[in-house]
Design an enzyme around this catalytic site. Structure first.
Site, PDB file in Angstrom:
ATOM      1  N   GLU A   1       0.853  -1.200   0.000  1.00 55.59           N
ATOM      2  CA  GLU A   1       0.000   0.000   0.000  1.00 55.59           C
ATOM      3  C   GLU A   1       0.885   1.246   0.000  1.00 55.59           C
ATOM      4  O   GLU A   1       1.771   1.379   0.833  1.00 55.59           O
ATOM      5  CB  GLU A   1      -0.942  -0.029   1.213  1.00 55.59           C
ATOM      6  CG  GLU A   1      -1.767   1.225   1.421  1.00 55.59           C
ATOM      7  CD  GLU A   1      -2.638   1.618   0.222  1.00 55.59           C
ATOM      8  OE1 GLU A   1      -3.486   0.824  -0.197  1.00 55.59           O
ATOM      9  OE2 GLU A   1      -2.438   2.748  -0.297  1.00 55.59           O
TER      10      GLU A   1
ATOM     11  N   LEU B   1      -3.792   2.537   4.865  1.00 56.27           N
ATOM     12  CA  LEU B   1      -4.582   1.307   4.767  1.00 56.27           C
ATOM     13  C   LEU B   1      -6.074   1.664   4.788  1.00 56.27           C
ATOM     14  O   LEU B   1      -6.492   2.596   5.466  1.00 56.27           O
ATOM     15  CB  LEU B   1      -4.252   0.370   5.923  1.00 56.27           C
ATOM     16  CG  LEU B   1      -2.933  -0.399   5.771  1.00 56.27           C
ATOM     17  CD1 LEU B   1      -2.605  -1.121   7.077  1.00 56.27           C
ATOM     18  CD2 LEU B   1      -2.982  -1.395   4.620  1.00 56.27           C
TER      19      LEU B   1
ATOM     20  N   CYS C   1     -12.037   4.129   0.152  1.00 60.83           N
ATOM     21  CA  CYS C   1     -13.268   3.956   0.939  1.00 60.83           C
ATOM     22  C   CYS C   1     -13.101   4.487   2.362  1.00 60.83           C
ATOM     23  O   CYS C   1     -13.871   5.318   2.828  1.00 60.83           O
ATOM     24  CB  CYS C   1     -13.642   2.471   0.952  1.00 60.83           C
ATOM     25  SG  CYS C   1     -15.001   2.113   2.058  1.00 60.83           S
TER      26      CYS C   1
ATOM     27  N   LYS D   1     -19.815   9.533   4.970  1.00 62.17           N
ATOM     28  CA  LYS D   1     -20.988   9.165   5.783  1.00 62.17           C
ATOM     29  C   LYS D   1     -21.020   9.984   7.075  1.00 62.17           C
ATOM     30  O   LYS D   1     -22.087  10.356   7.568  1.00 62.17           O
ATOM     31  CB  LYS D   1     -20.990   7.684   6.152  1.00 62.17           C
ATOM     32  CG  LYS D   1     -21.385   6.635   5.176  1.00 62.17           C
ATOM     33  CD  LYS D   1     -22.063   6.833   3.884  1.00 62.17           C
ATOM     34  CE  LYS D   1     -21.767   7.744   2.806  1.00 62.17           C
ATOM     35  NZ  LYS D   1     -21.080   7.313   1.609  1.00 62.17           N
TER      36      LYS D   1
ATOM     37  N   ALA E   1     -24.271  13.909 -11.322  1.00 60.81           N
ATOM     38  CA  ALA E   1     -25.228  13.596 -10.245  1.00 60.81           C
ATOM     39  C   ALA E   1     -25.361  12.093 -10.066  1.00 60.81           C
ATOM     40  O   ALA E   1     -26.436  11.544  -9.960  1.00 60.81           O
ATOM     41  CB  ALA E   1     -26.583  14.230 -10.535  1.00 60.81           C
TER      42      ALA E   1
ATOM     43  N   ARG F   1     -14.695   8.138 -12.047  1.00 62.13           N
ATOM     44  CA  ARG F   1     -13.330   8.021 -11.538  1.00 62.13           C
ATOM     45  C   ARG F   1     -12.447   7.279 -12.548  1.00 62.13           C
ATOM     46  O   ARG F   1     -12.944   6.559 -13.403  1.00 62.13           O
ATOM     47  CB  ARG F   1     -13.337   7.268 -10.198  1.00 62.13           C
ATOM     48  CG  ARG F   1     -14.142   8.001  -9.111  1.00 62.13           C
ATOM     49  CD  ARG F   1     -14.158   7.217  -7.820  1.00 62.13           C
ATOM     50  NE  ARG F   1     -12.846   7.014  -7.263  1.00 62.13           N
ATOM     51  CZ  ARG F   1     -12.249   7.830  -6.397  1.00 62.13           C
ATOM     52  NH1 ARG F   1     -12.862   8.928  -5.990  1.00 62.13           N
ATOM     53  NH2 ARG F   1     -11.043   7.550  -5.937  1.00 62.13           N
TER      54      ARG F   1
ATOM     55  N   ASP G   1     -12.610  -2.422  -8.115  1.00 63.29           N
ATOM     56  CA  ASP G   1     -12.963  -1.500  -9.204  1.00 63.29           C
ATOM     57  C   ASP G   1     -12.223  -1.814 -10.505  1.00 63.29           C
ATOM     58  O   ASP G   1     -12.810  -1.729 -11.585  1.00 63.29           O
ATOM     59  CB  ASP G   1     -12.629  -0.048  -8.806  1.00 63.29           C
ATOM     60  CG  ASP G   1     -13.588   0.502  -7.758  1.00 63.29           C
ATOM     61  OD1 ASP G   1     -14.534  -0.215  -7.386  1.00 63.29           O
ATOM     62  OD2 ASP G   1     -13.373   1.643  -7.311  1.00 63.29           O
TER      63      ASP G   1
ATOM     64  N   HIS H   1     -43.733  -4.241  14.200  1.00 64.17           N
ATOM     65  CA  HIS H   1     -44.485  -2.993  14.090  1.00 64.17           C
ATOM     66  C   HIS H   1     -44.135  -2.094  15.264  1.00 64.17           C
ATOM     67  O   HIS H   1     -44.100  -2.568  16.389  1.00 64.17           O
ATOM     68  CB  HIS H   1     -45.984  -3.293  14.109  1.00 64.17           C
ATOM     69  CG  HIS H   1     -46.828  -2.053  14.071  1.00 64.17           C
ATOM     70  ND1 HIS H   1     -46.950  -1.293  12.931  1.00 64.17           N
ATOM     71  CD2 HIS H   1     -47.559  -1.433  15.036  1.00 64.17           C
ATOM     72  CE1 HIS H   1     -47.733  -0.255  13.195  1.00 64.17           C
ATOM     73  NE2 HIS H   1     -48.111  -0.318  14.460  1.00 64.17           N
TER      74      HIS H   1
HETATM   75  P1  NAI Z   1     -20.767   7.833 -11.497  1.00 66.63           P
HETATM   76  O1  NAI Z   1     -20.205   7.290 -12.754  1.00 66.63           O
HETATM   77  O2  NAI Z   1     -21.585   6.978 -10.634  1.00 66.63           O
HETATM   78  O3  NAI Z   1     -21.626   9.146 -11.807  1.00 66.63           O
HETATM   79  C1  NAI Z   1     -21.107  10.195 -12.590  1.00 66.63           C
HETATM   80  C2  NAI Z   1     -22.254  10.985 -13.169  1.00 66.63           C
HETATM   81  O4  NAI Z   1     -21.690  12.079 -13.874  1.00 66.63           O
HETATM   82  C3  NAI Z   1     -23.089  10.197 -14.158  1.00 66.63           C
HETATM   83  O5  NAI Z   1     -24.437  10.323 -13.817  1.00 66.63           O
HETATM   84  C4  NAI Z   1     -22.776  10.842 -15.508  1.00 66.63           C
HETATM   85  O6  NAI Z   1     -23.857  10.826 -16.376  1.00 66.63           O
HETATM   86  C5  NAI Z   1     -22.398  12.251 -15.082  1.00 66.63           C
HETATM   87  N1  NAI Z   1     -21.509  12.943 -16.013  1.00 66.63           N
HETATM   88  C6  NAI Z   1     -20.442  12.451 -16.668  1.00 66.63           C
HETATM   89  N2  NAI Z   1     -19.866  13.406 -17.418  1.00 66.63           N
HETATM   90  C7  NAI Z   1     -20.571  14.543 -17.235  1.00 66.63           C
HETATM   91  C8  NAI Z   1     -20.472  15.879 -17.724  1.00 66.63           C
HETATM   92  N3  NAI Z   1     -19.517  16.246 -18.576  1.00 66.63           N
HETATM   93  N4  NAI Z   1     -21.376  16.782 -17.309  1.00 66.63           N
HETATM   94  C9  NAI Z   1     -22.361  16.428 -16.449  1.00 66.63           C
HETATM   95  N5  NAI Z   1     -22.495  15.188 -15.956  1.00 66.63           N
HETATM   96  C10 NAI Z   1     -21.611  14.255 -16.328  1.00 66.63           C
HETATM   97  O7  NAI Z   1     -19.491   8.427 -10.740  1.00 66.63           O
HETATM   98  P2  NAI Z   1     -19.305   9.069  -9.302  1.00 66.63           P
HETATM   99  O8  NAI Z   1     -20.582   9.535  -8.720  1.00 66.63           O
HETATM  100  O9  NAI Z   1     -18.188  10.031  -9.475  1.00 66.63           O
HETATM  101  O10 NAI Z   1     -18.815   7.847  -8.446  1.00 66.63           O
HETATM  102  C11 NAI Z   1     -17.628   7.125  -8.805  1.00 66.63           C
HETATM  103  C12 NAI Z   1     -17.751   5.682  -8.417  1.00 66.63           C
HETATM  104  O11 NAI Z   1     -17.775   5.558  -7.024  1.00 66.63           O
HETATM  105  C13 NAI Z   1     -19.020   5.047  -8.943  1.00 66.63           C
HETATM  106  O12 NAI Z   1     -18.745   3.746  -9.375  1.00 66.63           O
HETATM  107  C14 NAI Z   1     -19.916   5.032  -7.749  1.00 66.63           C
HETATM  108  O13 NAI Z   1     -20.858   3.978  -7.786  1.00 66.63           O
HETATM  109  C15 NAI Z   1     -18.933   4.863  -6.606  1.00 66.63           C
HETATM  110  N6  NAI Z   1     -19.475   5.493  -5.409  1.00 66.63           N
HETATM  111  C16 NAI Z   1     -20.399   4.840  -4.687  1.00 66.63           C
HETATM  112  C17 NAI Z   1     -20.952   5.430  -3.592  1.00 66.63           C
HETATM  113  C18 NAI Z   1     -21.988   4.705  -2.842  1.00 66.63           C
HETATM  114  O14 NAI Z   1     -22.124   3.501  -3.041  1.00 66.63           O
HETATM  115  N7  NAI Z   1     -22.731   5.361  -1.983  1.00 66.63           N
HETATM  116  C19 NAI Z   1     -20.582   6.772  -3.150  1.00 66.63           C
HETATM  117  C20 NAI Z   1     -19.641   7.376  -4.005  1.00 66.63           C
HETATM  118  C21 NAI Z   1     -19.115   6.739  -5.077  1.00 66.63           C
END
Ligand code: NAI
Length: 463
Positions: free
Chosen positions: A33, A37, A41, A50, A179, A269, A309, A442
């Site tokens: 690493e 560590l 996440c 969170k 978003a 990412r 990932d 309930h």
């Molecule tokens: P993501 O890929 O989930 O979302 C990125 C969003 O940006 C998409 O909706 C896409 O349509 C939009 N986008 C892309 N290019 C754009 C542009 N030029 N203008 C406007 N919108 C645009 O990526 P995110 O949210 O950055 O997360 C990265 C990774 O980390 C994902 O795989 C996600 O699932 C994971 N993650 C999970 C979390 C959770 O489980 N709570 C929390 C944070 C991240």
């Protein structure tokens, strides 16, 4: 130079879990690493965010709802610095927890950048270590900007989640590009701490991978709180200055100029597959840039596995951890239960939370499945009323003929906890009848799950 049975490159939730399981099975293991560590996440992702989301929840509770519960609080001061301190403490505690687990399981932690060397070897600095059984790649992802539209991360005015998780003050104005889960969670946090937030999403709705009903519910909730949600929106240009950024954004046929103190990049990412010696070691990538793996997560190089990932979507911590367990067991000669990639829950921890598993209704339509939807609104749930958290619903999509659960979607204050009932049901191929047969206490939000199951059978009680 040292020799281990297994060397894992990357100490995130995929890598460290893999090393622990390998050690439990009697193998000697090392984790390489370069940073702390726990990976993204624990240090700059799931965990600290969170903590901040909880601060946001408390801020909204005190500012808006507390008086309805008979608690009147005067002179509320929001201190983002204190919220951040708590968030950092939690992240550090968790990283130390992983360090403790490494010691407890007698796993060697090698600090530095690991590079694959052909023949199950890993070079770290000037040392080259050997693995008798396997090397596991678990290097994850990193933040990225969109330089093509002038949005390169400069860590001051154009930031990523890496910087957002260390800010001492909430910006007064913030534009978030993307978003998805990251953008949606940070919009929630900074809005609660007083920022004027504009959320910009290229696709036609926020949280576009979720069911359309979930996206609509969150968009409604965010708009009510004063968050500007621009969908189908395109950043046409960005002028980045020392004190802020001017964005030219096109959405709904109109172009608008948005001036903000900071822009937070949340548009996906980048995979950490560079400078790892993959090509020389015979590890191939697929067309999308993920490491090519077979069903047992073996790469194209003998004795090299890949998890998390970099091994492909969904890019979620819990999917990486499960792959870590499975790979450790495979290396130890066991025959682990195959991972059901169609049964990985997904959660976005905004308020209310959004959780899902399986297919969305649109996907059921695309697949031309014969399905029935059962839906229960939280406005009719006693527990939700008691806490004024009636935004949201439980939606279950079942196969019309057999009652199998094709997908489930929850928007609720505790959706992240409620989804697992449906994950267990799907893992065991329970029908909606069997979900309802389990008596739900309930009053609980989980009763809404049973009610949605009943609705799909045409016999909901509280409607
Ligand atoms: P993501 O890929 O989930 O979302 C990125 C969003 O940006 C998409 O909706 C896409 O349509 C939009 N986008 C892309 N290019 C754009 C542009 N030029 N203008 C406007 N919108 C645009 O990526 P995110 O949210 O950055 O997360 C990265 C990774 O980390 C994902 O795989 C996600 O699932 C994971 N993650 C999970 C979390 C959770 O489980 N709570 C929390 C944070 C991240």
């Amino acid at each position: 130079m040292a020799t281990f049975d297994v060397i894992v490159i990357g100490g995130g939730p995929g890598g460290y879990v893999c090393a622990i399981r390998a050690a439990q099975l009697g193998l000697t293991a090392a984790v390489v690493e370069r940073d702390k560590l726990g990976g993204v996440c624990v240090n700059v992702g799931c965990i600290p965010s969170k903590a901040l989301l909880h601060s946001a929840y408390v801020a909204n509770l005190v500012n808006h709802d507390a008086k309805d519960f008979g608690v009147e609080v005067g002179g509320v001061t929001l201190n983002f610095g204190t919220a951040m301190k708590h968030s950092r403490q939690v992240a550090d505690q968790n990283s130390k927890g992983v360090e403790f687990l490494m010691k407890k399981n007698k796993i060697t932690v090698i600090k530095g950048e690991g590079t694959l060397v052909p023949g199950r070897k890993v070079k770290v600095g000037t040392e080259t270590h050997s693995a008798t059984k396997a090397v596991v790649i678990a290097t994850g992802t990193r933040v990225k900007g969109i330089p093509q539209i002038g949005l390169e991360i400069n860590k001051t005015t154009v930031i990523s989640s890496d910087e957002a998780l260390f800010l001492e003050q909430a910006p007064k104005t913030l534009a978030i590009v993307g978003a998805g889960a990251v953008g949606t969670e940070f919009a929630d946090i900074f809005n609660a701490f007083g920022a004027k937030v504009t959320l910009i999403e290229a696709l036609p709705r926020m949280l576009p991978v979720e069911d359309a009903d979930s996206s609509a519910a969150i968009a409604r909730s965010f708009k009510k709180r004063g968050i500007d949600v621009l969908v189908g929106a395109k950043v046409k240009s960005a002028t980045v200055g020392n004190a802020g950024v001017t964005l030219e954004v096109e959405s709904g046929g109109k172009t608008q100029i948005i001036e903000v103190e900071k822009v937070l990049m949340a548009a996906g990412r980048a995979l950490n597959t560079q400078n790892l010696g993959l090509e020389a070691a015979g590890v191939q990538l697929d067309q999308r840039g993920f490491v090519k793996v077979g069903p047992d997560l073996r790469t194209t190089a003998d004795g090299v596995y890949c998890i998390g990932d970099v091994a492909g979507p969904p890019m979620l911590a819990h999917k990486g951890s499960r792959e870590g367990l499975v790979v450790a067991e495979t290396i130890a000669g066991k025959k682990p239960h195959a991972i059901r990639y169609d049964n990985v829950p997904s959660v976005t921890y905004c308020h209310p939370e959004v959780a899902s598993i399986g297919l969305t209704e649109d996907q059921c339509k695309e697949k031309k499945l014969d399905y029935v939807v059962g839906k229960f609104a939280l406005t009719a749930n006693g527990r939700a009323r008691a806490t004024n958290e009636t935004e949201g619903f439980v939606k279950i999509i079942k196969d019309k003929k057999y009652g199998e659960i094709l997908g489930a979607h929850i928007v609720a204050s505790h959706a992240s906890e409620m989804i697992h009932e449906l994950a267990v049901a799907r893992e065991n191929e329970y029908t909606v009848e069997e979900v309802d047969l389990a008596i739900h206490a309930h009053p609980t939000l989980s009763e809404a799950v049973a009610e949605a199951a009943l609705d799909s059978l045409g016999r909901m009680i509280h409607a």
